[in-house]
Design a protein around this motif. Structure first.
Motif, PDB file in Angstrom:
ATOM      1  N   VAL A 187       0.978  -1.167  -0.019  1.00 29.04           N
ATOM      2  CA  VAL A 187       0.239  -0.050   0.036  1.00 29.04           C
ATOM      3  C   VAL A 187       0.956   1.365   0.179  1.00 29.04           C
ATOM      4  O   VAL A 187       0.427   2.161  -0.303  1.00 29.04           O
ATOM      5  N   ALA A 188       2.124   1.048   0.393  1.00 31.89           N
ATOM      6  CA  ALA A 188       2.910   2.360   0.201  1.00 31.89           C
ATOM      7  C   ALA A 188       4.407   2.020   0.634  1.00 31.89           C
ATOM      8  O   ALA A 188       4.614   0.936   1.005  1.00 31.89           O
ATOM      9  N   GLU A 189       5.210   2.982   0.315  1.00 36.52           N
ATOM     10  CA  GLU A 189       6.440   2.908   0.552  1.00 36.52           C
ATOM     11  C   GLU A 189       6.809   4.286   1.389  1.00 36.52           C
ATOM     12  O   GLU A 189       6.767   5.419   0.920  1.00 36.52           O
ATOM     13  N   TRP A 190       7.652   4.159   2.505  1.00 28.30           N
ATOM     14  CA  TRP A 190       8.172   5.140   3.300  1.00 28.30           C
ATOM     15  C   TRP A 190       9.599   5.164   3.302  1.00 28.30           C
ATOM     16  O   TRP A 190      10.362   4.128   2.864  1.00 28.30           O
ATOM     17  N   PHE A 191      10.376   6.129   3.893  1.00 33.86           N
ATOM     18  CA  PHE A 191      11.889   6.161   3.715  1.00 33.86           C
ATOM     19  C   PHE A 191      12.135   6.977   5.105  1.00 33.86           C
ATOM     20  O   PHE A 191      11.665   7.652   5.588  1.00 33.86           O
ATOM     21  N   TRP A 192      13.034   6.002   5.808  1.00 29.20           N
ATOM     22  CA  TRP A 192      13.939   6.593   6.799  1.00 29.20           C
ATOM     23  C   TRP A 192      14.981   7.254   6.499  1.00 29.20           C
ATOM     24  O   TRP A 192      16.096   6.709   6.066  1.00 29.20           O
ATOM     25  N   VAL A 193      15.133   8.520   6.953  1.00 31.54           N
ATOM     26  CA  VAL A 193      16.260   9.530   6.472  1.00 31.54           C
ATOM     27  C   VAL A 193      17.113   9.772   7.648  1.00 31.54           C
ATOM     28  O   VAL A 193      16.645  10.117   8.616  1.00 31.54           O
ATOM     29  N   LYS A 194      18.412   9.395   7.690  1.00 31.66           N
ATOM     30  CA  LYS A 194      19.457   9.501   8.817  1.00 31.66           C
ATOM     31  C   LYS A 194      20.179  10.689   8.590  1.00 31.66           C
ATOM     32  O   LYS A 194      20.589  11.278   7.732  1.00 31.66           O
ATOM     33  N   VAL A 195      19.997  11.774   9.773  1.00 32.11           N
ATOM     34  CA  VAL A 195      20.610  12.970   9.799  1.00 32.11           C
ATOM     35  C   VAL A 195      21.404  13.210  11.072  1.00 32.11           C
ATOM     36  O   VAL A 195      21.251  12.410  12.089  1.00 32.11           O
ATOM     37  N   THR A 196      22.282  13.878  11.078  1.00 30.53           N
ATOM     38  CA  THR A 196      23.247  14.275  12.356  1.00 30.53           C
ATOM     39  C   THR A 196      22.444  15.200  13.271  1.00 30.53           C
ATOM     40  O   THR A 196      21.224  15.672  12.870  1.00 30.53           O
ATOM     41  N   THR A 197      23.024  15.433  14.210  1.00 27.84           N
ATOM     42  CA  THR A 197      22.097  16.475  15.259  1.00 27.84           C
ATOM     43  C   THR A 197      22.179  17.787  14.994  1.00 27.84           C
ATOM     44  O   THR A 197      21.449  18.582  15.482  1.00 27.84           O
ATOM     45  N   SER A 198      22.798  18.072  13.574  1.00 32.60           N
ATOM     46  CA  SER A 198      22.565  19.330  13.038  1.00 32.60           C
ATOM     47  C   SER A 198      21.785  19.355  11.934  1.00 32.60           C
ATOM     48  O   SER A 198      21.346  20.515  11.245  1.00 32.60           O
ATOM     49  N   GLU A 235      21.984  17.668   9.049  1.00 33.18           N
ATOM     50  CA  GLU A 235      22.636  17.244   7.721  1.00 33.18           C
ATOM     51  C   GLU A 235      22.561  15.737   7.247  1.00 33.18           C
ATOM     52  O   GLU A 235      22.464  14.848   8.301  1.00 33.18           O
ATOM     53  N   PHE A 236      22.394  15.298   6.363  1.00 31.94           N
ATOM     54  CA  PHE A 236      22.438  13.885   5.779  1.00 31.94           C
ATOM     55  C   PHE A 236      23.699  13.170   6.467  1.00 31.94           C
ATOM     56  O   PHE A 236      24.701  13.656   6.406  1.00 31.94           O
ATOM     57  N   VAL A 237      23.572  11.956   6.920  1.00 36.34           N
ATOM     58  CA  VAL A 237      24.846  11.340   7.433  1.00 36.34           C
ATOM     59  C   VAL A 237      25.838  10.900   6.445  1.00 36.34           C
ATOM     60  O   VAL A 237      26.708  10.863   6.719  1.00 36.34           O
ATOM     61  N   PHE A 238      25.198  10.732   5.297  1.00 38.11           N
ATOM     62  CA  PHE A 238      25.982  10.560   4.094  1.00 38.11           C
ATOM     63  C   PHE A 238      25.537  11.315   2.944  1.00 38.11           C
ATOM     64  O   PHE A 238      24.406  11.724   2.910  1.00 38.11           O
ATOM     65  N   PRO A 239      26.362  11.501   2.109  1.00 40.46           N
ATOM     66  CA  PRO A 239      25.988  12.389   0.689  1.00 40.46           C
ATOM     67  C   PRO A 239      24.825  11.668   0.085  1.00 40.46           C
ATOM     68  O   PRO A 239      24.812  10.560  -0.105  1.00 40.46           O
ATOM     69  N   LEU A 240      23.976  12.502  -0.132  1.00 39.50           N
ATOM     70  CA  LEU A 240      22.744  11.667  -0.735  1.00 39.50           C
ATOM     71  C   LEU A 240      22.786  11.209  -2.018  1.00 39.50           C
ATOM     72  O   LEU A 240      22.230   9.944  -2.333  1.00 39.50           O
ATOM     73  N   ASP A 241      24.026  11.499  -2.619  1.00 38.30           N
ATOM     74  CA  ASP A 241      24.134  10.897  -4.153  1.00 38.30           C
ATOM     75  C   ASP A 241      25.360   9.854  -3.923  1.00 38.30           C
ATOM     76  O   ASP A 241      26.000   9.733  -5.122  1.00 38.30           O
ATOM     77  N   SER A 242      25.667   9.387  -2.629  1.00 38.37           N
ATOM     78  CA  SER A 242      26.896   8.509  -2.575  1.00 38.37           C
ATOM     79  C   SER A 242      26.684   7.301  -3.347  1.00 38.37           C
ATOM     80  O   SER A 242      25.556   6.949  -3.177  1.00 38.37           O
TER      81      SER A 242
END
Length: 498
Positions: A341-352, A354-361
């Motif tokens: 029924v759906a796809e969700w995404f867990w996005v990991k960020v720093t305490t500031s 920012e993405f923990v890894f480059p989005l296009d890595s």
């Protein structure tokens, strides 16, 4: 500008704006937030676990989701009981730096560290030309391009909103202590338990057992052949197999692997929500040998149709390997009778924020996928699906959080999924590595992150008041879901907040 955050019933996030109205906030932020200028006293005792909710998704405080279960805990020893407070060690969620240009960081888990170290040594190996992509990499890149704008724009809007309220603005109170390094031997114990004779289900009088006996003391339990229940309103710090673990209130668990899952079926529960984080096969796991992976085809052996109630919401964490995602959508779910029924995404960020890894890595993405589906019951189940309410689930939602530095410790989904399953839902986690209040959990490492080495344990602030638990909002401890055991009646106790 000062705010009070609170999580309330049905997953709605409400803010009480104490000093000013909405002046100073952008229109985009204002339009995405739910405001309330007068929170009833009974709701003021909410947690800060869900910081922001909008049509784009959620920002959650994963550590707070854990800690809210252990404010009240009874510690059992051989001779006495004492009241303590447990909190998950703060350094486990202190991810300060994103890996755009940094080398290996002690803030990230071993898997990420190994990856970065090997990247630094890549010059010693023959580099493959960028054009020489295999089919898996081509599929992965195509999937990334499809969702890139959703992740990028949604994360920016949600993080901006969270920062407006003082969250994800960078840590100032840092912990210099190293990460807990307890070696988990639970999987090995499960292997040893296989040498024991199987317990005949018909001969076994009870499919479950109490963690704490009726006289109020920790019991000697068999963790491998029965579901163990903590029916108490408090968490319990108990010694199991020679180690001390913290068990949440109103929780149940079974420590076993595939070959000994029958006690979970015999437990006789049908669940409204089933979440699983399978040990997917990948090269990183094979190199590190951190845990035993499982071939995708073996997942079909999971008895989901025997555990799911009609319209049960089934949620599976999936790595960014396209073949795994296709397998879940096209083979696994249809095999169980589950409709995507759906796809969700867990996005990991720093305490500031920012993405923990480059989005296009090319090596490591800062997001993971969750596939959500509904179990469509077969004809042999007497309950009509038309009698079961089903809340539509929005597609492409984001869950933003600072990840744990511990390997494969996912954020709890209890609060964000509550609107889609109901506050009285019976919930199950498969391949669990920790427990949740109000949930049933199964896996061969189900107690891994319940070990006291991952918690800061301190004496209760007031031992006298600790015993006065008859007039306490116990729903906070089980996060609104029904207990695996007998459902407790609602409590109506006044609560205040300074």
């Amino acid at each position: 500008m000062r705010f009070v955050f609170g999580i309330v019933s049905k997953g709605s996030l409400l803010f009480q704006h104490l000093d000013t109205a909405k002046e100073g906030l952008s229109h985009s932020v204002r339009s995405q937030l739910v405001w309330l200028h007068a929170i009833p006293p009974s709701l003021k005792k909410g947690t800060m676990s869900v910081v922001v909710q909008s049509s784009l998704g959620y920002v959650v405080d994963a550590r707070s989701l854990i800690d809210q279960s252990y404010v009240r805990c009874t510690r059992f020893t051989e001779t006495e009981k004492s009241h303590v407070k447990c909190s998950f060690k703060k350094q486990c969620f202190q991810i300060f730096k994103s890996h755009y240009s940094h080398g290996a960081s002690a803030d990230m888990d071993e898997e990420n560290t190994n990856m970065l170290q090997k990247t630094d040594k890549s010059s010693k190996k023959r580099k493959r030309k960028r054009s020489q992509l295999n089919q898996g990499e081509i599929d992965s890149q195509a999937f990334h391009e499809k969702i890139r704008s959703i992740v990028l724009e949604g994360t920016k809007a949600l993080v901006d909103s969270a920062q407006t309220f003082g969250y994800l603005n960078g840590e100032t109170d840092t912990m210099k202590e190293p990460l807990p390094s307890k070696v988990c031997s639970l999987a090995a114990l499960c292997e040893m338990a296989k040498e024991l004779p199987l317990v005949d289900v018909q001969e076994q009088e009870e499919s479950s057992q109490l963690l704490v006996t009726q006289d109020g003391f920790s019991s000697h339990v068999d963790l491998f052949s029965r579901v163990t229940e903590n029916k108490e309103d408090w968490a319990a710090a108990v010694t199991l197999m020679g180690e001390e673990y913290v068990i949440p209130p109103h929780t149940a668990f079974l420590l076993s692997d595939f070959t000994r899952i029958q006690p979970l079926i015999s437990y006789g529960r049908r669940f409204n929500l089933i979440v699983m984080d399978p040990p997917w096969e990948n090269k990183s796991v094979k190199r590190s040998r951190r845990y035993s992976s499982l071939p995708s085809s073996q997942l079909k052996r999971l008895p989901v149709p025997l555990l799911a109630s009609p319209n049960c919401l089934v949620v599976t964490w999936v790595t960014n390997r396209p073949s795994h995602l296709r397998f879940v959508r096209d083979e696994l779910y249809p095999h169980w009778g589950v409709q995507v029924v759906a796809e969700w995404f867990w996005v990991k960020v720093t305490t500031s924020g920012e993405f923990v890894f480059p989005l296009d890595s090319q090596h490591k993405k800062p997001y993971e996928t969750l596939v959500l589906g509904r179990y469509r019951s077969s004809a042999n189940i007497s309950i009509s699906t038309s009698e079961i309410p089903e809340v539509p689930i929005e597609d492409k939602r984001l869950i933003i959080s600072v990840p744990s530095a511990l390997h494969s410790q996912k954020p709890s989904l209890s609060e964000v999924l509550k609107p889609y399953v109901g506050a009285e839902a019976k919930c199950l986690e498969l391949f669990a590595r920790n427990l949740q209040p109000g949930w049933t959990s199964w896996g061969n490492e189900v107690l891994k992150y319940q070990h006291t080495s991952y918690f800061t344990v301190t004496p209760a602030d007031d031992q006298a008041n600790a015993s006065k638990d008859d007039c306490t909002d116990k729903s906070d401890l089980t996060q609104g879901f029904s207990s695996p055991g007998k459902t407790c009646p609602p409590h109506h106790c006044a609560s205040t907040m300074n």
